[in-house]
Design a protein around this motif. Structure first.
Motif, PDB file in Angstrom:
ATOM      1  N   GLY A  26     -36.317  -8.518 -44.525  1.00 14.64           N
ATOM      2  CA  GLY A  26     -36.514  -9.937 -44.787  1.00 14.64           C
ATOM      3  C   GLY A  26     -35.330 -10.460 -45.581  1.00 14.64           C
ATOM      4  O   GLY A  26     -34.422  -9.721 -45.964  1.00 14.64           O
ATOM      5  N   SER A  27     -35.349 -11.734 -45.848  1.00 12.22           N
ATOM      6  CA  SER A  27     -34.248 -12.372 -46.563  1.00 12.22           C
ATOM      7  C   SER A  27     -34.124 -11.835 -47.990  1.00 12.22           C
ATOM      8  O   SER A  27     -35.086 -11.817 -48.751  1.00 12.22           O
ATOM      9  CB  SER A  27     -34.474 -13.877 -46.616  1.00 12.22           C
ATOM     10  N   LEU A  28     -32.925 -11.416 -48.344  1.00 15.01           N
ATOM     11  CA  LEU A  28     -32.654 -10.982 -49.708  1.00 15.01           C
ATOM     12  C   LEU A  28     -32.839 -12.146 -50.672  1.00 15.01           C
ATOM     13  O   LEU A  28     -33.281 -11.961 -51.811  1.00 15.01           O
ATOM     14  CB  LEU A  28     -31.233 -10.416 -49.818  1.00 15.01           C
ATOM     15  N   GLN A  29     -32.515 -13.339 -50.232  1.00 16.06           N
ATOM     16  CA  GLN A  29     -32.632 -14.525 -51.091  1.00 16.06           C
ATOM     17  C   GLN A  29     -34.041 -14.681 -51.648  1.00 16.06           C
ATOM     18  O   GLN A  29     -34.221 -15.199 -52.753  1.00 16.06           O
ATOM     19  CB  GLN A  29     -32.233 -15.787 -50.313  1.00 16.06           C
ATOM     20  N   ASP A  30     -35.050 -14.228 -50.908  1.00 13.44           N
ATOM     21  CA  ASP A  30     -36.442 -14.326 -51.358  1.00 13.44           C
ATOM     22  C   ASP A  30     -36.777 -13.310 -52.439  1.00 13.44           C
ATOM     23  O   ASP A  30     -37.853 -13.354 -53.024  1.00 13.44           O
ATOM     24  CB  ASP A  30     -37.403 -14.111 -50.178  1.00 13.44           C
ATOM     25  N   ARG A  31     -35.852 -12.398 -52.723  1.00 17.24           N
ATOM     26  CA  ARG A  31     -36.118 -11.298 -53.644  1.00 17.24           C
ATOM     27  C   ARG A  31     -35.152 -11.262 -54.827  1.00 17.24           C
ATOM     28  O   ARG A  31     -35.131 -10.302 -55.580  1.00 17.24           O
ATOM     29  CB  ARG A  31     -36.077  -9.987 -52.885  1.00 17.24           C
ATOM     30  N   VAL A  32     -34.338 -12.288 -54.957  1.00 20.54           N
ATOM     31  CA  VAL A  32     -33.345 -12.337 -56.026  1.00 20.54           C
ATOM     32  C   VAL A  32     -33.516 -13.637 -56.807  1.00 20.54           C
ATOM     33  O   VAL A  32     -33.620 -14.711 -56.213  1.00 20.54           O
ATOM     34  CB  VAL A  32     -31.905 -12.267 -55.478  1.00 20.54           C
ATOM     35  N   THR A  33     -33.543 -13.520 -58.110  1.00 21.05           N
ATOM     36  CA  THR A  33     -33.538 -14.693 -58.987  1.00 21.05           C
ATOM     37  C   THR A  33     -32.323 -14.587 -59.894  1.00 21.05           C
ATOM     38  O   THR A  33     -32.126 -13.565 -60.561  1.00 21.05           O
ATOM     39  CB  THR A  33     -34.818 -14.734 -59.859  1.00 21.05           C
TER      40      THR A  33
END
Length: 191
Positions: free
Chosen positions: A180-187
């Motif tokens: 899945g999108s890495l963007q959804d797992r990085v803050t």
């Protein structure tokens, strides 16, 4: 594509049990595993290698005996029990993986388990780099204190499953996967 993105689990049934994985190659992979991060240099990983057909058959029988000992008769699933004996025969190398944990020691148990997980990742990436398939199996029986005892280990060992290693069967494609999108797992915190 990098080995990090292309490595995938290859189940034991897709491995060629007749194609030998040399002792030297297994030791090379274990040496790479041995260089995993370890807090306080405790090096908690413990590897028991089952290489010959007889050793893998004995492992399968041992897994079944431990399963029988820890599973009540009414909860036993014969298909699961049979798989415990069959899977070790599919791969030419099976490695039981454990973590040596010192109760009350300077390094917490979770860190020792994390270190062993890093070692397993090194092992599996090294195997992939050399063209081998690998599969980390963690059925409850292979993570039990009873299995540790069957292996001759004491109560300070936490079993973490079995690593199957083998060459893919001829014509067997390596498994593919997506993420899945890495963007959804990085803050990001920048202020």
């Amino acid at each position: 594509m990098s080995i990090y993105r292309s490595r995938r689990s290859l189940k034991p049934k897709a491995m060629d049990p007749q194609r030998e994985v040399s002792r030297e190659l297994v030791m090379e992979l274990l040496e790479n595993a041995h260089w995993a991060p370890t807090h306080g240099l405790t090096q908690p990983w413990r590897f028991q290698v089952f290489a010959s057909e007889a050793a893998r058959a004995r492992l399968g029988e041992g897994l079944q005996s431990v399963y029988d000992a820890i599973t009540s008769a009414e909860k036993r699933i014969e298909e699961k029990r049979a798989k415990l004996a069959v899977n070790p025969r599919h791969a030419p190398i099976v490695i039981a993986v454990g973590a040596k944990v010192i109760p009350g020691g300077k390094v917490p148990e979770w860190e020792e388990i994390a270190a062993v997980s890093c070692a397993v990742q090194n092992l599996m990436l090294s195997a992939h780099e050399r063209g081998l398939g690998s599969y980390w199996s963690s059925p409850p029986v292979a993570a039990s204190p009873e299995f540790a005892r069957w292996l001759g280990l004491d109560e300070t060992h936490r079993m973490m499953g079995l690593i199957y290693l083998g060459w893919p069967q001829e014509g067997q494609p390596m498994p593919q996967s997506t993420r899945g999108s890495l963007q959804d797992r990085v803050t990001w915190h920048e202020e």
